[in-house]
Design an enzyme around this catalytic site. Structure first.
Site, PDB file in Angstrom:
ATOM      1  N   HIS A 101      34.827  33.842  47.098  1.00 12.18           N
ATOM      2  CA  HIS A 101      33.408  34.175  47.034  1.00 12.18           C
ATOM      3  C   HIS A 101      32.942  34.104  45.591  1.00 12.18           C
ATOM      4  O   HIS A 101      33.738  34.203  44.667  1.00 12.18           O
ATOM      5  CB  HIS A 101      33.104  35.548  47.640  1.00 12.18           C
ATOM      6  CG  HIS A 101      33.843  36.684  47.020  1.00 12.18           C
ATOM      7  ND1 HIS A 101      35.186  36.930  47.240  1.00 12.18           N
ATOM      8  CD2 HIS A 101      33.420  37.656  46.170  1.00 12.18           C
ATOM      9  CE1 HIS A 101      35.557  38.008  46.565  1.00 12.18           C
ATOM     10  NE2 HIS A 101      34.499  38.460  45.889  1.00 12.18           N
ATOM     11  N   HIS A 103      29.986  35.635  42.886  1.00  9.35           N
ATOM     12  CA  HIS A 103      28.974  36.649  42.604  1.00  9.35           C
ATOM     13  C   HIS A 103      27.833  35.993  41.834  1.00  9.35           C
ATOM     14  O   HIS A 103      28.080  35.302  40.841  1.00  9.35           O
ATOM     15  CB  HIS A 103      29.546  37.759  41.719  1.00  9.35           C
ATOM     16  CG  HIS A 103      30.620  38.555  42.357  1.00  9.35           C
ATOM     17  ND1 HIS A 103      30.385  39.795  42.907  1.00  9.35           N
ATOM     18  CD2 HIS A 103      31.939  38.302  42.528  1.00  9.35           C
ATOM     19  CE1 HIS A 103      31.528  40.280  43.382  1.00  9.35           C
ATOM     20  NE2 HIS A 103      32.481  39.380  43.173  1.00  9.35           N
TER      21      HIS A 103
END
Length: 136
Positions: A101, A103
Protein backbone atom coordinates in the site's frame (compact mmCIF):
# COMPACT_ATOMS: atom_id res chain seq x y z
CA UNK A 1 -5.68 -13.05 -6.22
CA UNK A 2 -6.75 -12.29 -2.64
CA UNK A 3 -5.53 -13.44 0.74
CA UNK A 4 -8.61 -14.34 2.81
CA UNK A 5 -6.73 -13.52 6.02
CA UNK A 6 -5.65 -10.05 4.88
CA UNK A 7 -7.62 -7.09 6.22
CA UNK A 8 -6.48 -4.83 3.37
CA UNK A 9 -7.70 -7.41 0.81
CA UNK A 10 -11.09 -7.33 2.51
CA UNK A 11 -11.18 -3.52 2.57
CA UNK A 12 -9.92 -3.15 -1.02
CA UNK A 13 -12.58 -5.55 -2.29
CA UNK A 14 -15.45 -3.98 -0.36
CA UNK A 15 -15.95 -6.78 2.17
CA UNK A 16 -15.23 -4.38 5.05
CA UNK A 17 -16.67 -0.85 4.91
CA UNK A 18 -14.22 1.99 4.39
CA UNK A 19 -14.17 5.69 3.68
CA UNK A 20 -13.42 5.28 -0.01
CA UNK A 21 -12.36 8.46 -1.80
CA UNK A 22 -11.41 6.90 -5.15
CA UNK A 23 -11.69 3.53 -6.87
CA UNK A 24 -10.79 1.97 -10.20
CA UNK A 25 -10.51 -1.62 -11.46
CA UNK A 26 -7.19 -2.26 -9.70
CA UNK A 27 -7.23 -0.07 -6.57
CA UNK A 28 -9.37 1.34 -3.81
CA UNK A 29 -8.14 4.50 -2.09
CA UNK A 30 -9.40 5.03 1.44
CA UNK A 31 -8.95 7.55 4.22
CA UNK A 32 -6.51 6.25 6.84
CA UNK A 33 -8.22 5.58 10.20
CA UNK A 34 -5.12 6.86 12.02
CA UNK A 35 -4.15 9.80 9.83
CA UNK A 36 -0.92 11.75 10.10
CA UNK A 37 -2.76 14.78 8.68
CA UNK A 38 -6.19 15.67 7.33
CA UNK A 39 -6.84 13.67 4.16
CA UNK A 40 -4.15 11.00 4.77
CA UNK A 41 -5.13 8.24 2.34
CA UNK A 42 -4.05 4.70 1.48
CA UNK A 43 -3.80 3.28 -2.04
CA UNK A 44 -4.76 -0.41 -1.75
CA UNK A 45 -4.46 -2.87 -4.63
CA UNK A 46 -7.45 -5.18 -4.91
CA UNK A 47 -5.08 -8.12 -5.46
CA UNK A 48 -2.76 -9.23 -2.68
CA UNK A 49 0.95 -8.48 -2.83
CA UNK A 50 2.83 -8.49 0.47
CA UNK A 51 5.24 -5.72 -0.50
CA UNK A 52 7.11 -3.91 -3.27
CA UNK A 53 9.07 -7.06 -4.11
CA UNK A 54 5.91 -9.04 -4.93
CA UNK A 55 3.85 -6.50 -6.88
CA UNK A 56 4.29 -6.76 -10.67
CA UNK A 57 6.03 -3.75 -12.23
CA UNK A 58 3.02 -2.82 -14.37
CA UNK A 59 0.72 -2.88 -11.33
CA UNK A 60 3.21 -0.79 -9.34
CA UNK A 61 3.19 1.73 -12.19
CA UNK A 62 -0.60 1.84 -12.04
CA UNK A 63 -0.38 2.37 -8.27
CA UNK A 64 1.77 5.44 -8.90
CA UNK A 65 -0.70 6.75 -11.49
CA UNK A 66 -3.54 6.23 -9.02
CA UNK A 67 -1.58 8.01 -6.28
CA UNK A 68 -0.90 10.90 -8.66
CA UNK A 69 -4.61 11.26 -9.47
CA UNK A 70 -5.64 11.17 -5.82
CA UNK A 71 -2.81 13.47 -4.70
CA UNK A 72 -3.97 16.13 -7.16
CA UNK A 73 -7.53 15.75 -5.88
CA UNK A 74 -6.45 16.08 -2.22
CA UNK A 75 -4.24 19.09 -2.96
CA UNK A 76 -7.11 20.86 -4.71
CA UNK A 77 -9.97 19.91 -2.38
CA UNK A 78 -8.11 20.21 0.95
CA UNK A 79 -5.77 23.07 -0.05
CA UNK A 80 -2.68 21.13 1.01
CA UNK A 81 0.64 22.95 0.78
CA UNK A 82 2.47 19.79 -0.29
CA UNK A 83 2.37 16.05 0.26
CA UNK A 84 4.40 13.01 1.12
CA UNK A 85 4.06 9.75 -0.76
CA UNK A 86 5.27 6.91 1.49
CA UNK A 87 5.57 3.19 0.81
CA UNK A 88 7.08 0.97 3.53
CA UNK A 89 8.50 -2.54 3.08
CA UNK A 90 9.23 -4.76 6.07
CA UNK A 91 8.67 -4.19 9.75
CA UNK A 92 12.00 -2.38 10.19
CA UNK A 93 10.82 0.15 7.61
CA UNK A 94 7.48 0.63 9.38
CA UNK A 95 5.25 -1.77 7.44
CA UNK A 96 2.53 -2.97 9.82
CA UNK A 97 0.11 -4.58 7.32
CA UNK A 98 1.77 -6.96 4.88
CA UNK A 99 -0.27 -5.93 1.85
CA UNK A 100 1.41 -3.48 -0.51
CA UNK A 101 0.00 0.00 0.00
CA UNK A 102 0.99 3.59 -0.49
CA UNK A 103 0.33 6.46 1.90
CA UNK A 104 -0.65 9.80 0.41
CA UNK A 105 -0.13 12.32 3.20
CA UNK A 106 -1.25 15.89 2.51
CA UNK A 107 1.00 18.41 4.22
CA UNK A 108 0.02 21.74 5.70
CA UNK A 109 2.24 24.52 7.03
CA UNK A 110 2.63 23.97 10.76
CA UNK A 111 1.01 20.49 10.75
CA UNK A 112 3.63 19.21 13.22
CA UNK A 113 4.54 16.11 11.21
CA UNK A 114 8.18 15.22 10.61
CA UNK A 115 8.12 12.68 7.81
CA UNK A 116 11.76 13.33 7.09
CA UNK A 117 15.18 11.87 7.90
CA UNK A 118 18.38 13.29 9.23
CA UNK A 119 20.92 13.39 6.37
CA UNK A 120 24.14 11.49 7.01
CA UNK A 121 27.60 12.79 6.21
CA UNK A 122 29.54 9.90 4.64
CA UNK A 123 33.02 10.47 3.26
CA UNK A 124 33.75 10.04 -0.44
CA UNK A 125 35.46 6.74 0.42
CA UNK A 126 32.35 5.47 2.25
CA UNK A 127 30.10 6.41 -0.67
CA UNK A 128 32.50 4.75 -3.11
CA UNK A 129 32.52 1.59 -0.97
CA UNK A 130 28.71 1.42 -1.03
CA UNK A 131 28.71 2.03 -4.78
CA UNK A 132 31.18 -0.83 -5.19
CA UNK A 133 29.02 -3.18 -3.13
CA UNK A 134 25.93 -2.32 -5.16
CA UNK A 135 27.57 -2.56 -8.57
CA UNK A 136 30.00 -5.34 -7.62
Amino acid sequence: MKDNNCIFCKIANGEIPSRTIYENDLFRVILDNGPATEGHALVLPKDHYANLFEIPADTAAEAMKTAQTVAAMLKEKLHADGLNLVQNNGETAGQTVHHFHMHIIPRYKGDGQNILWKPGHPSDQELDAVLGRIKG
